[in-house]
Design an enzyme around this catalytic site. Sequence first.
Site, PDB file in Angstrom:
ATOM      1  N   LYS A  52       0.844  -1.205   0.000  1.00  0.00           N
ATOM      2  CA  LYS A  52       0.000   0.000   0.000  1.00  0.00           C
ATOM      3  C   LYS A  52       0.878   1.254   0.000  1.00  0.00           C
ATOM      4  O   LYS A  52       0.619   2.207  -0.742  1.00  0.00           O
ATOM      5  CB  LYS A  52      -0.943  -0.016   1.218  1.00  0.00           C
ATOM      6  CG  LYS A  52      -2.031  -1.069   1.111  1.00  0.00           C
ATOM      7  CD  LYS A  52      -2.809  -1.258   2.407  1.00  0.00           C
ATOM      8  CE  LYS A  52      -3.791  -2.427   2.266  1.00  0.00           C
ATOM      9  NZ  LYS A  52      -4.567  -2.702   3.477  1.00  0.00           N
ATOM     10  N   GLN A  96      -4.565  -1.573   9.647  1.00  0.00           N
ATOM     11  CA  GLN A  96      -4.446  -2.890   9.025  1.00  0.00           C
ATOM     12  C   GLN A  96      -5.012  -3.964   9.943  1.00  0.00           C
ATOM     13  O   GLN A  96      -4.723  -3.995  11.143  1.00  0.00           O
ATOM     14  CB  GLN A  96      -2.961  -3.173   8.699  1.00  0.00           C
ATOM     15  CG  GLN A  96      -2.726  -4.426   7.878  1.00  0.00           C
ATOM     16  CD  GLN A  96      -3.343  -4.352   6.475  1.00  0.00           C
ATOM     17  OE1 GLN A  96      -3.496  -3.291   5.901  1.00  0.00           O
ATOM     18  NE2 GLN A  96      -3.709  -5.498   5.944  1.00  0.00           N
ATOM     19  N   ASP A 119     -10.997   2.627   4.207  1.00  0.00           N
ATOM     20  CA  ASP A 119     -11.322   1.207   4.067  1.00  0.00           C
ATOM     21  C   ASP A 119     -12.824   0.993   3.923  1.00  0.00           C
ATOM     22  O   ASP A 119     -13.267  -0.080   3.511  1.00  0.00           O
ATOM     23  CB  ASP A 119     -10.858   0.445   5.322  1.00  0.00           C
ATOM     24  CG  ASP A 119      -9.549  -0.295   5.107  1.00  0.00           C
ATOM     25  OD1 ASP A 119      -9.254  -0.667   3.961  1.00  0.00           O
ATOM     26  OD2 ASP A 119      -8.828  -0.516   6.104  1.00  0.00           O
TER      27      ASP A 119
HETATM   28  N1  GUN Z   1      -6.677  -7.003   6.086  1.00  0.00           N
HETATM   29  C1  GUN Z   1      -7.018  -7.729   5.007  1.00  0.00           C
HETATM   30  N2  GUN Z   1      -7.618  -6.946   4.085  1.00  0.00           N
HETATM   31  C2  GUN Z   1      -7.648  -5.702   4.596  1.00  0.00           C
HETATM   32  C3  GUN Z   1      -8.157  -4.468   4.124  1.00  0.00           C
HETATM   33  O1  GUN Z   1      -8.711  -4.338   3.023  1.00  0.00           O
HETATM   34  N3  GUN Z   1      -8.012  -3.410   4.949  1.00  0.00           N
HETATM   35  C4  GUN Z   1      -7.429  -3.516   6.172  1.00  0.00           C
HETATM   36  N4  GUN Z   1      -7.349  -2.429   6.931  1.00  0.00           N
HETATM   37  N5  GUN Z   1      -6.961  -4.647   6.648  1.00  0.00           N
HETATM   38  C5  GUN Z   1      -7.072  -5.738   5.863  1.00  0.00           C
END
Ligand code: GUN
Length: 282
Positions: A52, A96, A119
């Site tokens: 990311k 995350q 998100d």
């Molecule tokens: N863990 C797995 N997929 C995601 C996601 O799309 N966002 C976040 N914050 N954590 C994750």
Amino acid sequence: MVLLDGYALARLKEEALRHEVQTLQQTLQLCPKLVVVLVGTDNASVLYVNMKAKACVRVGINCIVESLPEQTPQEELLNLLDTHNQDKSVHGILVQLPLPKHIDTRRVIEAIAPHKDVDGFHPLNVGRVYSNSLYTGFLPATAMGVMQLLKHYNIEVKRKDVAIVGASNIIGKPLASLMLNAGATISLCHILTKDISLYTKKADIVCVGVGQPKLLKADMVKEGAVVVDIGINKVEGKVVGDADFESLKDKVSFITPVPRGVGPMTIACLLQNTLHAAKGCA
Ligand code: GUN
């Protein structure tokens, strides 16, 4: 069979976003800023956060990664989020997942200001998706990526039978909402579903995202089905999805590869959400 090339589409999206970021900087002297919070050192999470952060650099988004130790008290995490909520230079905040067991994930998600929740996991944004009232707010990136990928390949969703395997808050549930909003009829299968193949066999589009390698096999889909594989698993050092690609490839009309399918689209959509936040659209 046609491969749904998420990698190629994500490159196109990123290029368009890079131009938009440039324009924002030139016209408003505004640099989109995303704060990514990582608690602990879970291997997959570290990998995702790095991906990311690198993607942000590619399009010109300022990404700050806050890496906290595994034992960080919940209060400390909530205070950190509050600081970033108040900071006007921060446009997007992402924590995350999964979080360590001593932390209440719901409390943390609800502590993120809804207009910075890139998100789309805050209940306010979840509700907006569920009730199809997205004048403001955010779509969760993976579900958004799947919809954009299907649209790019002119795969109609309206009036189609869609089976989604996996009913998580991150993938299955938001995807079901978006598909429903787009006019599909949904079967949302989960861990307690007695016979998944009952639903996948009659579906025009099958989406699978449960974290189980080779779960979806050729005898579970109809001839000419579209398969969207949202799984990311590591088997003997190789990244594989939840669909048994080898057995499916001669039966389906379209299928996403893993890697280079939905994964890159998720990241590109997160960048899109961050830009959306920076423009004050959320
Ligand atoms: N863990 C797995 N997929 C995601 C996601 O799309 N966002 C976040 N914050 N954590 C994750």
